[in-house]
Design a protein around this motif. Structure first.
Motif, PDB file in Angstrom:
ATOM      1  N   ILE A  87     -15.622  43.576   6.192  1.00 29.11           N
ATOM      2  CA  ILE A  87     -14.551  44.580   6.157  1.00 29.11           C
ATOM      3  C   ILE A  87     -14.319  45.171   7.540  1.00 29.11           C
ATOM      4  O   ILE A  87     -13.175  45.332   7.982  1.00 29.11           O
ATOM      5  CB  ILE A  87     -14.876  45.688   5.131  1.00 29.11           C
ATOM      6  N   ASN A  88     -15.389  45.477   8.248  1.00 30.41           N
ATOM      7  CA  ASN A  88     -15.236  46.019   9.604  1.00 30.41           C
ATOM      8  C   ASN A  88     -14.655  44.994  10.568  1.00 30.41           C
ATOM      9  O   ASN A  88     -13.911  45.342  11.482  1.00 30.41           O
ATOM     10  CB  ASN A  88     -16.567  46.530  10.133  1.00 30.41           C
ATOM     11  N   ALA A  89     -14.971  43.735  10.373  1.00 30.30           N
ATOM     12  CA  ALA A  89     -14.427  42.694  11.256  1.00 30.30           C
ATOM     13  C   ALA A  89     -12.928  42.527  11.069  1.00 30.30           C
ATOM     14  O   ALA A  89     -12.202  42.280  12.029  1.00 30.30           O
ATOM     15  CB  ALA A  89     -15.140  41.369  10.988  1.00 30.30           C
ATOM     16  N   PHE A  90     -12.442  42.682   9.837  1.00 29.66           N
ATOM     17  CA  PHE A  90     -11.009  42.495   9.590  1.00 29.66           C
ATOM     18  C   PHE A  90     -10.188  43.757   9.812  1.00 29.66           C
ATOM     19  O   PHE A  90      -9.057  43.687  10.274  1.00 29.66           O
ATOM     20  CB  PHE A  90     -10.765  41.973   8.172  1.00 29.66           C
ATOM     21  N   PHE A  91     -10.720  44.914   9.473  1.00 25.42           N
ATOM     22  CA  PHE A  91      -9.928  46.146   9.528  1.00 25.42           C
ATOM     23  C   PHE A  91     -10.538  47.221  10.420  1.00 25.42           C
ATOM     24  O   PHE A  91     -10.058  48.345  10.426  1.00 25.42           O
ATOM     25  CB  PHE A  91      -9.785  46.734   8.120  1.00 25.42           C
ATOM     26  N   GLY A  92     -11.541  46.922  11.189  1.00 24.80           N
ATOM     27  CA  GLY A  92     -12.375  47.930  11.814  1.00 24.80           C
ATOM     28  C   GLY A  92     -11.819  48.712  12.972  1.00 24.80           C
ATOM     29  O   GLY A  92     -12.245  49.825  13.217  1.00 24.80           O
ATOM     30  N   ILE A  93     -10.870  48.197  13.724  1.00 23.74           N
ATOM     31  CA  ILE A  93     -10.476  48.881  14.954  1.00 23.74           C
ATOM     32  C   ILE A  93      -9.714  50.176  14.684  1.00 23.74           C
ATOM     33  O   ILE A  93      -9.920  51.169  15.376  1.00 23.74           O
ATOM     34  CB  ILE A  93      -9.700  47.948  15.906  1.00 23.74           C
ATOM     35  N   GLY A  94      -8.861  50.197  13.682  1.00 21.33           N
ATOM     36  CA  GLY A  94      -8.110  51.413  13.367  1.00 21.33           C
ATOM     37  C   GLY A  94      -9.003  52.569  12.930  1.00 21.33           C
ATOM     38  O   GLY A  94      -8.934  53.665  13.503  1.00 21.33           O
ATOM     39  N   PRO A  95      -9.871  52.367  11.934  1.00 21.55           N
ATOM     40  CA  PRO A  95     -10.788  53.446  11.539  1.00 21.55           C
ATOM     41  C   PRO A  95     -11.766  53.826  12.652  1.00 21.55           C
ATOM     42  O   PRO A  95     -12.124  54.995  12.795  1.00 21.55           O
ATOM     43  CB  PRO A  95     -11.531  52.864  10.337  1.00 21.55           C
ATOM     44  N   TYR A  96     -12.182  52.854  13.443  1.00 26.74           N
ATOM     45  CA  TYR A  96     -13.082  53.151  14.559  1.00 26.74           C
ATOM     46  C   TYR A  96     -12.412  54.084  15.567  1.00 26.74           C
ATOM     47  O   TYR A  96     -13.004  55.078  15.993  1.00 26.74           O
ATOM     48  CB  TYR A  96     -13.516  51.858  15.240  1.00 26.74           C
ATOM     49  N   LEU A  97     -11.183  53.766  15.941  1.00 23.74           N
ATOM     50  CA  LEU A  97     -10.465  54.616  16.885  1.00 23.74           C
ATOM     51  C   LEU A  97     -10.184  55.992  16.294  1.00 23.74           C
ATOM     52  O   LEU A  97     -10.276  57.007  16.995  1.00 23.74           O
ATOM     53  CB  LEU A  97      -9.162  53.947  17.314  1.00 23.74           C
ATOM     54  N   ASN A  98      -9.848  56.040  15.020  1.00 20.99           N
ATOM     55  CA  ASN A  98      -9.596  57.326  14.374  1.00 20.99           C
ATOM     56  C   ASN A  98     -10.859  58.188  14.378  1.00 20.99           C
ATOM     57  O   ASN A  98     -10.788  59.396  14.585  1.00 20.99           O
ATOM     58  CB  ASN A  98      -9.092  57.126  12.945  1.00 20.99           C
ATOM     59  N   LYS A  99     -12.010  57.555  14.158  1.00 22.56           N
ATOM     60  CA  LYS A  99     -13.274  58.301  14.180  1.00 22.56           C
ATOM     61  C   LYS A  99     -13.577  58.795  15.595  1.00 22.56           C
ATOM     62  O   LYS A  99     -14.068  59.908  15.781  1.00 22.56           O
ATOM     63  CB  LYS A  99     -14.406  57.426  13.662  1.00 22.56           C
ATOM     64  N   LYS A 100     -13.272  57.972  16.591  1.00 25.25           N
ATOM     65  CA  LYS A 100     -13.494  58.374  17.986  1.00 25.25           C
ATOM     66  C   LYS A 100     -12.593  59.550  18.384  1.00 25.25           C
ATOM     67  O   LYS A 100     -13.002  60.414  19.150  1.00 25.25           O
ATOM     68  CB  LYS A 100     -13.226  57.209  18.940  1.00 25.25           C
ATOM     69  N   PHE A 101     -11.358  59.556  17.872  1.00 29.56           N
ATOM     70  CA  PHE A 101     -10.409  60.604  18.229  1.00 29.56           C
ATOM     71  C   PHE A 101     -10.474  61.801  17.296  1.00 29.56           C
ATOM     72  O   PHE A 101      -9.703  62.745  17.457  1.00 29.56           O
ATOM     73  CB  PHE A 101      -8.984  60.051  18.241  1.00 29.56           C
ATOM     74  N   PHE A 110      -4.948  67.661  15.868  1.00 32.90           N
ATOM     75  CA  PHE A 110      -4.108  66.703  15.147  1.00 32.90           C
ATOM     76  C   PHE A 110      -3.109  66.015  16.072  1.00 32.90           C
ATOM     77  O   PHE A 110      -2.977  64.795  16.063  1.00 32.90           O
ATOM     78  CB  PHE A 110      -3.374  67.419  14.009  1.00 32.90           C
ATOM     79  N   LEU A 111      -2.398  66.781  16.879  1.00 27.81           N
ATOM     80  CA  LEU A 111      -1.377  66.190  17.752  1.00 27.81           C
ATOM     81  C   LEU A 111      -1.985  65.311  18.833  1.00 27.81           C
ATOM     82  O   LEU A 111      -1.459  64.236  19.131  1.00 27.81           O
ATOM     83  CB  LEU A 111      -0.514  67.285  18.373  1.00 27.81           C
ATOM     84  N   LYS A 112      -3.104  65.755  19.422  1.00 28.23           N
ATOM     85  CA  LYS A 112      -3.765  64.923  20.429  1.00 28.23           C
ATOM     86  C   LYS A 112      -4.290  63.637  19.811  1.00 28.23           C
ATOM     87  O   LYS A 112      -4.186  62.567  20.402  1.00 28.23           O
ATOM     88  CB  LYS A 112      -4.933  65.684  21.060  1.00 28.23           C
ATOM     89  N   ARG A 113      -4.861  63.746  18.617  1.00 27.62           N
ATOM     90  CA  ARG A 113      -5.389  62.572  17.945  1.00 27.62           C
ATOM     91  C   ARG A 113      -4.281  61.560  17.669  1.00 27.62           C
ATOM     92  O   ARG A 113      -4.441  60.368  17.908  1.00 27.62           O
ATOM     93  CB  ARG A 113      -6.093  62.975  16.647  1.00 27.62           C
ATOM     94  N   LYS A 114      -3.128  62.037  17.189  1.00 29.53           N
ATOM     95  CA  LYS A 114      -2.011  61.137  16.917  1.00 29.53           C
ATOM     96  C   LYS A 114      -1.467  60.521  18.204  1.00 29.53           C
ATOM     97  O   LYS A 114      -1.104  59.345  18.235  1.00 29.53           O
ATOM     98  CB  LYS A 114      -0.892  61.871  16.169  1.00 29.53           C
ATOM     99  N   PHE A 115      -1.414  61.308  19.260  1.00 26.15           N
ATOM    100  CA  PHE A 115      -0.929  60.791  20.540  1.00 26.15           C
ATOM    101  C   PHE A 115      -1.879  59.713  21.077  1.00 26.15           C
ATOM    102  O   PHE A 115      -1.434  58.639  21.500  1.00 26.15           O
ATOM    103  CB  PHE A 115      -0.791  61.931  21.559  1.00 26.15           C
ATOM    104  N   TYR A 116      -3.180  59.994  21.060  1.00 24.47           N
ATOM    105  CA  TYR A 116      -4.156  59.008  21.528  1.00 24.47           C
ATOM    106  C   TYR A 116      -4.143  57.753  20.657  1.00 24.47           C
ATOM    107  O   TYR A 116      -4.292  56.640  21.151  1.00 24.47           O
ATOM    108  CB  TYR A 116      -5.557  59.601  21.558  1.00 24.47           C
ATOM    109  N   MET A 117      -3.948  57.947  19.372  1.00 24.61           N
ATOM    110  CA  MET A 117      -3.891  56.798  18.468  1.00 24.61           C
ATOM    111  C   MET A 117      -2.655  55.942  18.774  1.00 24.61           C
ATOM    112  O   MET A 117      -2.734  54.716  18.777  1.00 24.61           O
ATOM    113  CB  MET A 117      -3.877  57.295  17.021  1.00 24.61           C
ATOM    114  N   LEU A 118      -1.536  56.589  19.045  1.00 24.97           N
ATOM    115  CA  LEU A 118      -0.308  55.855  19.384  1.00 24.97           C
ATOM    116  C   LEU A 118      -0.487  55.073  20.683  1.00 24.97           C
ATOM    117  O   LEU A 118      -0.106  53.899  20.768  1.00 24.97           O
ATOM    118  CB  LEU A 118       0.870  56.826  19.491  1.00 24.97           C
ATOM    119  N   ILE A 119      -1.075  55.691  21.678  1.00 21.75           N
ATOM    120  CA  ILE A 119      -1.329  55.007  22.950  1.00 21.75           C
ATOM    121  C   ILE A 119      -2.278  53.828  22.736  1.00 21.75           C
ATOM    122  O   ILE A 119      -2.062  52.738  23.265  1.00 21.75           O
ATOM    123  CB  ILE A 119      -1.902  55.995  23.992  1.00 21.75           C
TER     124      ILE A 119
END
Length: 111
Positions: free
Chosen positions: A58-72, A77-86
């Motif tokens: 599961i982490n190999a197929f879908f892992g980068i999005g949740p990983y980045l969200n956890k890091k941010f 909220f606004l900074k997290r969304k901005f960093y996620m968009l970048i």
């Protein structure tokens, strides 16, 4: 290796890279809705071989999005969304570069 096999490998590679980018976009747009479903399928501290294997897949197929969200998650909220968009834009361009580099390497090696 024939041309059909190379096209299959290229198709699988493009599928994998696009799933990573699309799931990151879904995490960006839907947030907790997608992450709750993701976290329901992932074991927090896997103990058995089945749990470890399933969590790894599961982490190999879908892992980068949740990983980045956890890091941010430490940001507002606004900074997290901005960093996620970048990070999604960077991830998209990195995926395109990786795809074309691996495609040219496959063609150079096997054709």
């Amino acid at each position: 290796m024939n041309l059909e096999t190379m096209e299959l490998i290229q198709g699988l590679l493009s599928y994998y890279l696009s799933v990573q980018v699309i799931f990151s976009i879904l995490v960006f747009l839907l947030g907790r809705i997608v992450l709750d479903v993701y976290e329901a399928g992932v074991y927090e501290n896997p103990k058995t071989v089945f749990q470890k294997t399933f969590t790894y897949v599961i982490n190999a197929f879908f892992g980068i999005g949740p990983y980045l969200n956890k890091k941010f998650s430490k940001y507002s909220f606004l900074k997290r969304k901005f960093y996620m968009l970048i990070s999604i834009v960077v991830q998209f361009f990195a995926s395109v570069i990786v795809y074309y580099v691996l495609k040219s390497l496959l063609r150079a090696i096997f054709l």
